[in-house]
Design an enzyme around this catalytic site. Structure first.
Site, PDB file in Angstrom:
ATOM      1  N   GLY A  48       0.839  -1.188   0.000  1.00  0.00           N
ATOM      2  CA  GLY A  48       0.000   0.000   0.000  1.00  0.00           C
ATOM      3  C   GLY A  48       0.873   1.236   0.000  1.00  0.00           C
ATOM      4  N   GLN A  53       3.083   9.963   1.269  1.00  0.00           N
ATOM      5  CA  GLN A  53       4.400   9.315   1.334  1.00  0.00           C
ATOM      6  C   GLN A  53       5.302   9.700   0.161  1.00  0.00           C
ATOM      7  OE1 GLN A  53       2.499   5.288   2.116  1.00  0.00           O
ATOM      8  NE2 GLN A  53       4.341   5.135   3.361  1.00  0.00           N
ATOM      9  N   CYS A  96       5.865  -0.279   7.248  1.00  0.00           N
ATOM     10  CA  CYS A  96       5.474   0.952   6.556  1.00  0.00           C
ATOM     11  C   CYS A  96       6.651   1.385   5.692  1.00  0.00           C
ATOM     12  CB  CYS A  96       5.138   2.033   7.584  1.00  0.00           C
ATOM     13  SG  CYS A  96       4.688   3.619   6.858  1.00  0.00           S
ATOM     14  N   LEU A  97       6.363   1.744   4.442  1.00  0.00           N
ATOM     15  CA  LEU A  97       7.455   2.181   3.558  1.00  0.00           C
ATOM     16  C   LEU A  97       8.117   3.465   4.072  1.00  0.00           C
ATOM     17  CD1 LEU A  97       5.840   1.454   0.070  1.00  0.00           C
ATOM     18  CD2 LEU A  97       7.636   0.133   1.226  1.00  0.00           C
ATOM     19  N   HIS A 138      -4.305   1.302   7.655  1.00  0.00           N
ATOM     20  CA  HIS A 138      -2.945   1.856   7.751  1.00  0.00           C
ATOM     21  C   HIS A 138      -2.767   3.015   6.763  1.00  0.00           C
ATOM     22  CE1 HIS A 138       1.561   1.485   8.187  1.00  0.00           C
ATOM     23  NE2 HIS A 138       1.451   2.165   7.058  1.00  0.00           N
ATOM     24  N   GLU A 139      -3.169   2.788   5.516  1.00  0.00           N
ATOM     25  CA  GLU A 139      -2.969   3.825   4.495  1.00  0.00           C
ATOM     26  C   GLU A 139      -3.867   5.031   4.755  1.00  0.00           C
ATOM     27  OE1 GLU A 139      -0.399   3.543   2.810  1.00  0.00           O
ATOM     28  OE2 GLU A 139      -0.078   1.420   3.168  1.00  0.00           O
ATOM     29  N   HIS A 142      -2.358   7.561   6.999  1.00  0.00           N
ATOM     30  CA  HIS A 142      -1.418   8.505   6.378  1.00  0.00           C
ATOM     31  C   HIS A 142      -2.132   9.769   5.890  1.00  0.00           C
ATOM     32  CE1 HIS A 142       2.322   6.332   6.498  1.00  0.00           C
ATOM     33  NE2 HIS A 142       1.822   5.265   5.910  1.00  0.00           N
TER      34      HIS A 142
HETATM   35 ZN   LIG Z   1       2.674   3.454   6.025  1.00  0.00          ZN
END
Ligand SMILES: [Zn+2]
Length: 181
Positions: A48, A53, A96-97, A138-139, A142
Site C-alpha cells: 500500500g 508518502q 510501513c514504507l 494503515h494507508e 497517512h
Molecule cells: Zn505506512
C-alpha cells in the site's frame, strides 16, 4: 511512469492532514499520478502507498495486498476514502514504507466497509477483511497525519522508538517542536 521517492518518518508531510481530491482534479494527471504511485509501491515491495508518502498531500491511496504474487495482482486505487462501517479487532505486525526495516504490532478493525471514489470519480464501496482491511486502515491513517508511532501502544511503542532512533534514515531534527520521542 515515474517512480517517486518515498519520504521517511518524520517528514512534515507525513504529520499533516491531506486535502480531498476535488472534482476538478479528476482527469489525466490524476490517472498518471495513480500509475506512478502503483509503480512506486511495486518497486518498493509495498502492499500500500498513500500520496503523502511521495510528498503529495492529497487523499489518494493505492493498495495491492496480493503483491508480490503478481499473477493474483489486484490493484485498488482509492480516492477520498471513508470508513462507513467497521467491526471486530485484529492485531497484526505492521510495516510501513516510511519506516524502512521496522515493524510493530498494531490493533485495527477486523472488517470494514469502505466508501470512496475510483480514479474516474465514480463512487464505489468495498467490504474488506484480513490483510486488505488492515492495509486500508494503515494507508488511511497517512491521510490524517497518523503514523505507526501514534498507533503503537505500550512496550511496543517504546521498542519501536528505540529502534527508530538507531535508523540511519531517521532525522530527529525534522520532528515538530511539540513532539518528543
Ligand atoms: Zn505506512
Amino acid at each position: 511512469m515515474t517512480v517517486h521517492e518515498i519520504v521517511a518518518y518524520p517528514a512534515p508531510v507525513l504529520l499533516q492532514k491531506a486535502a480531498a481530491v476535488t472534482e476538478a482534479e479528476f482527469g489525466p494527471s490524476l490517472l498518471a499520478l495513480i500509475s506512478d504511485m502503483a509503480e512506486t509501491m511495486y518497486v518498493s515491495n509495498g502492499i500500500g502507498l498513500a500520496a503523502p508518502q511521495i510528498q503529495i498531500s492529497k487523499r489518494i491511496l493505492v493498495i495491492d495486498v496480493e503483491w508480490p504474487d503478481r499473477e493474483d495482482s489486484n490493484l485498488y486505487a482509492i480516492i477520498n476514502p471513508e470508513i462507513v462501517d467497521a467491526k471486530g479487532e485484529i492485531v497484526f505486525e505492521e510495516g510501513c514504507l516510511s519506516f524502512p526495516d521496522l515493524t510493530v504490532p498494531v490493533q485495527r478493525h477486523a472488517e470494514l466497509t469502505l466508501r470512496a471514489q475510483d480514479p474516474s470519480g465514480k463512487p464505489f464501496e468495498i467490504q474488506a477483511d484480513g490483510l486488505l482491511s488492515i492495509c486500508i486502515q494503515h494507508e488511511m491513517d497517512h491521510l490524517d497525519g497518523i503514523t505507526l508511532v501514534d498507533r503503537a501502544r505500550g512496550d511496543h511503542r517504546v521498542e519501536l522508538i528505540r529502534q527508530l532512533k538507531e535508523q540511519p534514515w531517521f532525522l530527529p531534527e525534522l520532528l515538530p517542536p511539540d513532539v518528543s520521542l
